[in-house]
Design a protein around this motif. Structure first.
Motif, mmCIF file in Angstrom:
data_model
loop_
_atom_site.group_PDB
_atom_site.id
_atom_site.type_symbol
_atom_site.label_atom_id
_atom_site.label_comp_id
_atom_site.label_asym_id
_atom_site.label_seq_id
_atom_site.Cartn_x
_atom_site.Cartn_y
_atom_site.Cartn_z
ATOM 1 N N UNK A 9 1.937 -2.244 -13.641
ATOM 2 C CA UNK A 9 1.224 -1.319 -12.746
ATOM 3 C C UNK A 9 0.194 -0.501 -13.498
ATOM 4 N N UNK A 10 0.270 -0.519 -14.834
ATOM 5 C CA UNK A 10 -0.723 0.211 -15.612
ATOM 6 C C UNK A 10 -2.066 -0.511 -15.603
ATOM 7 N N UNK A 15 -2.515 -2.671 -10.030
ATOM 8 C CA UNK A 15 -2.238 -1.472 -9.242
ATOM 9 C C UNK A 15 -3.006 -1.495 -7.916
ATOM 10 N N UNK A 17 -4.233 -4.079 -6.302
ATOM 11 C CA UNK A 17 -3.715 -5.142 -5.427
ATOM 12 C C UNK A 17 -2.402 -4.712 -4.770
ATOM 13 N N UNK A 18 -1.530 -4.079 -5.570
ATOM 14 C CA UNK A 18 -0.233 -3.633 -5.030
ATOM 15 C C UNK A 18 -0.472 -2.571 -3.948
ATOM 16 N N UNK A 20 -3.115 -2.156 -2.114
ATOM 17 C CA UNK A 20 -3.670 -2.829 -0.936
ATOM 18 C C UNK A 20 -2.579 -3.541 -0.140
ATOM 19 N N UNK A 21 -1.665 -4.202 -0.870
ATOM 20 C CA UNK A 21 -0.580 -4.933 -0.203
ATOM 21 C C UNK A 21 0.271 -3.985 0.629
ATOM 22 N N UNK A 22 0.578 -2.816 0.080
ATOM 23 C CA UNK A 22 1.381 -1.831 0.814
ATOM 24 C C UNK A 22 0.627 -1.324 2.040
ATOM 25 N N UNK A 27 2.616 0.500 4.939
ATOM 26 C CA UNK A 27 3.691 1.200 4.231
ATOM 27 C C UNK A 27 3.015 2.160 3.246
ATOM 28 N N UNK A 28 3.367 3.454 3.284
ATOM 29 C CA UNK A 28 2.739 4.393 2.338
ATOM 30 C C UNK A 28 3.116 4.067 0.890
ATOM 31 N N UNK A 29 2.247 4.460 -0.025
ATOM 32 C CA UNK A 29 2.497 4.215 -1.445
ATOM 33 C C UNK A 29 2.282 5.513 -2.216
ATOM 34 N N UNK A 30 3.200 5.773 -3.157
ATOM 35 C CA UNK A 30 3.179 7.026 -3.907
ATOM 36 C C UNK A 30 2.853 6.736 -5.365
ATOM 37 N N UNK A 32 0.822 8.615 -9.225
ATOM 38 C CA UNK A 32 0.326 9.800 -9.915
ATOM 39 C C UNK A 32 -1.195 9.808 -9.966
ATOM 40 N N UNK A 47 1.464 14.072 -7.641
ATOM 41 C CA UNK A 47 1.979 12.866 -6.981
ATOM 42 C C UNK A 47 1.282 12.738 -5.625
ATOM 43 N N UNK A 49 0.669 10.639 -2.011
ATOM 44 C CA UNK A 49 1.129 9.596 -1.102
ATOM 45 C C UNK A 49 -0.082 9.158 -0.298
ATOM 46 N N UNK B 18 7.575 -5.581 -1.031
ATOM 47 C CA UNK B 18 6.213 -6.056 -0.795
ATOM 48 C C UNK B 18 5.894 -7.001 -1.950
ATOM 49 N N UNK B 20 3.092 -9.867 -3.596
ATOM 50 C CA UNK B 20 1.684 -10.287 -3.550
ATOM 51 C C UNK B 20 1.388 -11.169 -4.754
ATOM 52 N N UNK B 22 -0.784 -12.118 -7.629
ATOM 53 C CA UNK B 22 -1.836 -11.478 -8.424
ATOM 54 C C UNK B 22 -1.929 -12.218 -9.750
ATOM 55 N N UNK B 29 7.369 -5.469 -5.370
ATOM 56 C CA UNK B 29 7.665 -4.035 -5.473
ATOM 57 C C UNK B 29 8.620 -3.662 -4.331
ATOM 58 N N UNK B 34 11.258 3.531 3.123
ATOM 59 C CA UNK B 34 10.003 3.353 3.853
ATOM 60 C C UNK B 34 8.750 3.642 3.056
ATOM 61 N N UNK B 35 8.878 3.731 1.740
ATOM 62 C CA UNK B 35 7.712 4.060 0.922
ATOM 63 C C UNK B 35 7.747 3.266 -0.387
ATOM 64 N N UNK B 36 6.588 2.907 -0.883
ATOM 65 C CA UNK B 36 6.501 2.273 -2.195
ATOM 66 C C UNK B 36 6.228 3.360 -3.214
ATOM 67 N N UNK B 37 6.762 3.215 -4.416
ATOM 68 C CA UNK B 37 6.575 4.275 -5.405
ATOM 69 C C UNK B 37 6.299 3.650 -6.762
ATOM 70 N N UNK B 38 5.230 4.128 -7.379
ATOM 71 C CA UNK B 38 4.844 3.618 -8.693
ATOM 72 C C UNK B 38 5.936 3.863 -9.739
ATOM 73 N N UNK B 42 9.237 -2.717 -10.623
ATOM 74 C CA UNK B 42 8.267 -3.751 -10.266
ATOM 75 C C UNK B 42 8.694 -5.021 -10.978
#
Lengths: 160, 102
Positions: A9-10, A15, A17-18, A20-22, A27-30, A32, A47, A49, B18, B20, B22, B29, B34-38, B42
């Motif tokens: 994800x770094x 990051x 693409x992920x 965008x996929x969410x 689906x929300x994505x959280x 930093x 942080x 969202x 989810x 994908x 790549x 992920x 209900x939420x994805x989190x960095x 992964x």
């Protein structure tokens, strides 16, 4: 074959693409925030969202997440207007020039900001309209913030 | 807890992830509350894993997946079945796949 691969994800490509996929799945994505271009509303390390726009157009003053059409970098700035079919976006803490972003490059909008585990105000209600106007004219950077910075020590002293 | 599967098992990707493609790999992920989190996990699947993943459609039995893969790739050492069972067990354990019960 299966790898626990959080470091991936770094990579900005992965990051983006992920994210965008969410958002395509609504689906929300959280994650930093990095950088100071949206300070004081969004600071480095906050942080964020990000939520999908759900097939709606972004609104004036929304803090949007988009891919810059030339640099292909992911940016989070405030929407301050529209020019033909593109949107004008600019950081709350950046002087001068705005970027023009085609609608298809806008992935979603910031729906929540947390700092030190607490939700913070980032100008997403009706006040976003005023903030966007100020941002567009740089008025807040030229007048409001310098004035606030000069007054702050006196205000703090009188509070204590 | 060990996951018991056989060649009659049918699986499909969980709705709590989810995934994908790549750069030639499958990136997975999890969705938590209900939420994805960095900050969460992964996972990535390499090319071999992706080939198996693409066939897990919730309709085919793992035995059928193995037969299809044997038609596509040489398998003198009988590795394909082991790879499919090994990967699916791992994905079920991590709740990336769910088992369909008939």
């Amino acid at each position: 074959m299966l790898k626990d691969d959080k470091e991936r994800l770094l990579s900005e490509t992965v990051f983006t693409e992920v994210l965008q996929a969410f958002l395509q799945k609504e689906i929300p994505f959280r994650f930093k925030a990095a950088g100071q271009s949206m300070s004081p509303f969004i600071k480095d390390g906050d942080q964020l969202t990000v939520s999908s726009l759900s097939n709606k157009s972004p609104r004036f003053g929304d803090v949007v997440v988009c891919i810059h059409p030339e640099s292909k970098k992911l940016i989070i700035h405030r929407l301050i207007g529209k020019k033909s079919s593109s949107y004008m976006i600019k950081g709350d803490n950046t002087y001068g020039k705005y970027d023009l972003i085609p609608g298809k490059n806008i992935l979603g909008k910031v729906s929540k900001v947390e700092r030190n585990g607490r939700r913070v105000f980032f100008g997403a209600g009706f006040e976003r309209i005023l903030i966007a106007f100020l941002n567009r004219s740089d008025f807040h950077l030229r007048i409001l913030l310098p004035t606030w910075q000069r007054l702050r020590p006196y205000i703090k002293r009188s509070e204590s | 807890m060990p996951v018991e599967i056989s060649l009659d098992t049918i699986c499909l990707p969980s709705s709590d992830i989810v995934a994908r493609e790549i750069e030639g790999e499958i990136i997975i992920v999890p969705v938590v509350s209900g939420i994805g989190d960095m900050e969460d996990e992964l996972f990535s699947l390499n090319e071999t894993g992706k080939t198996i993943w693409d066939k897990l459609d919730g309709k085919k039995k793992l035995g059928d997946v193995v037969i299809e893969l044997k038609k596509e790739f040489n398998d003198p050492g009988g590795e394909i079945e082991k790879d499919v069972i090994g990967l699916v067990s791992e994905l079920l354990k991590r709740k990336i796949l769910v088992e369909i019960r008939c």
